[in-house]
Design a protein around this motif. Structure first.
Motif, PDB file in Angstrom:
ATOM      1  N   ASP A 188       0.742  -0.938  -0.021  1.00 27.12           N
ATOM      2  CA  ASP A 188      -0.212  -0.143   0.209  1.00 27.12           C
ATOM      3  C   ASP A 188       1.030   1.646   0.110  1.00 27.12           C
ATOM      4  OD1 ASP A 188      -2.492  -1.336  -0.024  1.00 27.12           O
ATOM      5  OD2 ASP A 188      -2.803  -1.634   1.952  1.00 27.12           O
ATOM      6  N   ALA A 189       2.182   1.176   0.644  1.00 30.42           N
ATOM      7  CA  ALA A 189       2.791   2.174   0.440  1.00 30.42           C
ATOM      8  C   ALA A 189       3.323   2.422  -0.765  1.00 30.42           C
ATOM      9  CB  ALA A 189       4.032   2.362   2.216  1.00 30.42           C
ATOM     10  N   ALA A 190       3.827   1.552  -1.473  1.00 29.21           N
ATOM     11  CA  ALA A 190       4.784   1.548  -2.311  1.00 29.21           C
ATOM     12  C   ALA A 190       3.684   2.079  -3.497  1.00 29.21           C
ATOM     13  CB  ALA A 190       5.311   0.818  -2.646  1.00 29.21           C
ATOM     14  N   LEU A 191       2.213   1.871  -4.026  1.00 33.15           N
ATOM     15  CA  LEU A 191       1.266   2.599  -4.057  1.00 33.15           C
ATOM     16  C   LEU A 191       1.321   3.791  -4.585  1.00 33.15           C
ATOM     17  CD1 LEU A 191      -0.153   1.901  -6.895  1.00 33.15           C
ATOM     18  CD2 LEU A 191      -1.984   0.996  -4.901  1.00 33.15           C
ATOM     19  N   ALA A 192       0.499   3.851  -2.702  1.00 32.50           N
ATOM     20  CA  ALA A 192       0.676   5.750  -3.052  1.00 32.50           C
ATOM     21  C   ALA A 192       1.712   6.371  -2.761  1.00 32.50           C
ATOM     22  CB  ALA A 192       0.957   5.871  -1.102  1.00 32.50           C
ATOM     23  N   ALA A 193       3.274   5.803  -2.866  1.00 39.71           N
ATOM     24  CA  ALA A 193       4.796   6.490  -3.352  1.00 39.71           C
ATOM     25  C   ALA A 193       4.582   6.941  -4.957  1.00 39.71           C
ATOM     26  CB  ALA A 193       5.294   6.019  -3.016  1.00 39.71           C
ATOM     27  N   TRP A 194       4.294   5.688  -5.309  1.00 37.19           N
ATOM     28  CA  TRP A 194       3.698   5.489  -7.162  1.00 37.19           C
ATOM     29  C   TRP A 194       3.027   6.808  -7.681  1.00 37.19           C
ATOM     30  CZ3 TRP A 194       5.950   3.364 -11.779  1.00 37.19           C
ATOM     31  CH2 TRP A 194       4.880   2.777 -12.686  1.00 37.19           C
ATOM     32  N   THR A 195       1.985   6.878  -7.084  1.00 40.98           N
ATOM     33  CA  THR A 195       0.644   7.750  -7.538  1.00 40.98           C
ATOM     34  C   THR A 195       0.770   8.640  -6.691  1.00 40.98           C
ATOM     35  OG1 THR A 195      -1.113   5.808  -6.948  1.00 40.98           O
ATOM     36  CG2 THR A 195      -2.143   8.264  -6.795  1.00 40.98           C
ATOM     37  N   ALA A 196       1.329   9.163  -5.760  1.00 36.37           N
ATOM     38  CA  ALA A 196       2.063  10.756  -5.843  1.00 36.37           C
ATOM     39  C   ALA A 196       2.996  10.914  -6.683  1.00 36.37           C
ATOM     40  CB  ALA A 196       2.315  10.544  -3.961  1.00 36.37           C
ATOM     41  N   PHE A 233       8.810   8.814  -6.852  1.00 34.25           N
ATOM     42  CA  PHE A 233       8.516   7.053  -7.724  1.00 34.25           C
ATOM     43  C   PHE A 233      10.597   6.733  -7.503  1.00 34.25           C
ATOM     44  CE2 PHE A 233       6.978   9.746 -10.848  1.00 34.25           C
ATOM     45  CZ  PHE A 233       6.112   9.124 -11.294  1.00 34.25           C
ATOM     46  N   SER A 234      11.186   7.341  -6.533  1.00 31.96           N
ATOM     47  CA  SER A 234      12.724   6.636  -6.009  1.00 31.96           C
ATOM     48  C   SER A 234      12.243   5.931  -4.705  1.00 31.96           C
ATOM     49  CB  SER A 234      13.016   8.018  -5.396  1.00 31.96           C
ATOM     50  OG  SER A 234      14.112   8.648  -6.710  1.00 31.96           O
ATOM     51  N   ALA A 235      10.748   6.513  -4.490  1.00 26.91           N
ATOM     52  CA  ALA A 235      10.827   5.578  -2.852  1.00 26.91           C
ATOM     53  C   ALA A 235       9.962   4.473  -3.151  1.00 26.91           C
ATOM     54  CB  ALA A 235       9.676   6.210  -1.592  1.00 26.91           C
ATOM     55  N   ALA A 236       9.088   5.355  -4.317  1.00 26.82           N
ATOM     56  CA  ALA A 236       8.141   3.546  -5.045  1.00 26.82           C
ATOM     57  C   ALA A 236       9.020   2.624  -5.386  1.00 26.82           C
ATOM     58  CB  ALA A 236       7.402   3.842  -5.845  1.00 26.82           C
ATOM     59  N   ALA A 268       8.971  -2.527  -9.810  1.00 35.77           N
ATOM     60  CA  ALA A 268      10.147  -1.598  -9.316  1.00 35.77           C
ATOM     61  C   ALA A 268      11.001  -1.282 -10.594  1.00 35.77           C
ATOM     62  CB  ALA A 268      10.946  -2.649  -8.054  1.00 35.77           C
ATOM     63  N   GLY A 269      11.237  -1.848 -11.242  1.00 36.80           N
ATOM     64  CA  GLY A 269      11.732  -1.563 -12.672  1.00 36.80           C
ATOM     65  C   GLY A 269      11.165   0.075 -13.724  1.00 36.80           C
ATOM     66  N   ARG A 270       9.866   0.196 -12.983  1.00 36.93           N
ATOM     67  CA  ARG A 270       9.056   1.084 -14.003  1.00 36.93           C
ATOM     68  C   ARG A 270       9.264   2.292 -12.826  1.00 36.93           C
ATOM     69  NH1 ARG A 270       4.949  -2.898 -14.131  1.00 36.93           N
ATOM     70  NH2 ARG A 270       5.094  -3.642 -16.121  1.00 36.93           N
ATOM     71  N   ALA A 271       9.461   2.223 -11.655  1.00 35.44           N
ATOM     72  CA  ALA A 271       9.335   3.438 -10.807  1.00 35.44           C
ATOM     73  C   ALA A 271      10.973   4.243 -11.338  1.00 35.44           C
ATOM     74  CB  ALA A 271       9.395   2.952  -9.663  1.00 35.44           C
ATOM     75  N   GLN A 272      12.094   3.390 -11.235  1.00 36.63           N
ATOM     76  CA  GLN A 272      13.247   3.377 -11.015  1.00 36.63           C
ATOM     77  C   GLN A 272      13.149   4.114 -12.554  1.00 36.63           C
ATOM     78  OE1 GLN A 272      15.445  -0.162 -11.223  1.00 36.63           O
ATOM     79  NE2 GLN A 272      15.973  -0.368  -9.336  1.00 36.63           N
TER      80      GLN A 272
END
Length: 86
Positions: free
Chosen positions: A27-35, A38-41, A63-67
């Motif tokens: 949930d936290a990863a998704l929240a970082a992604w949505t916000a 991307f580094s945190a995600a 993780a690759g997408r977020a990077q």
């Protein structure tokens, strides 16, 4: 008095499943992604990918997408991502 099967049906008996510990981190990863953080995600998804979860492969891909997005953020980010494949 409740019998054993009623308790199990309601999720109160010995067969009741607990929420997986990794779910809050997802949930936290998704929240970082949505916000758009991307580094945190990326860090959160990479950690999730190392865990034995049913979604480990998805977490690795995310993780690759977020990077990639951390390096070059989408200019019109609205918290959504269109997947190119299933």
């Amino acid at each position: 008095r409740e019998n054993q099967s009623e308790r199990e049906i309601c999720g109160l008996g010995p067969k009741a499943e607990r929420t997986p510990a990794w779910l809050a981190q997802a949930d936290a990863a998704l929240a970082a992604w949505t916000a758009g953080d991307f580094s945190a995600a990326a860090a959160a998804y990479a950690e999730l990918a190392r865990r034995p979860t049913p979604l480990a492969e998805f977490f690795q891909q995310q993780a690759g997408r977020a990077q990639r997005f951390a390096i070059a953020p989408p200019p019109d980010w609205k918290g959504e991502y269109r997947f190119d494949s299933k």
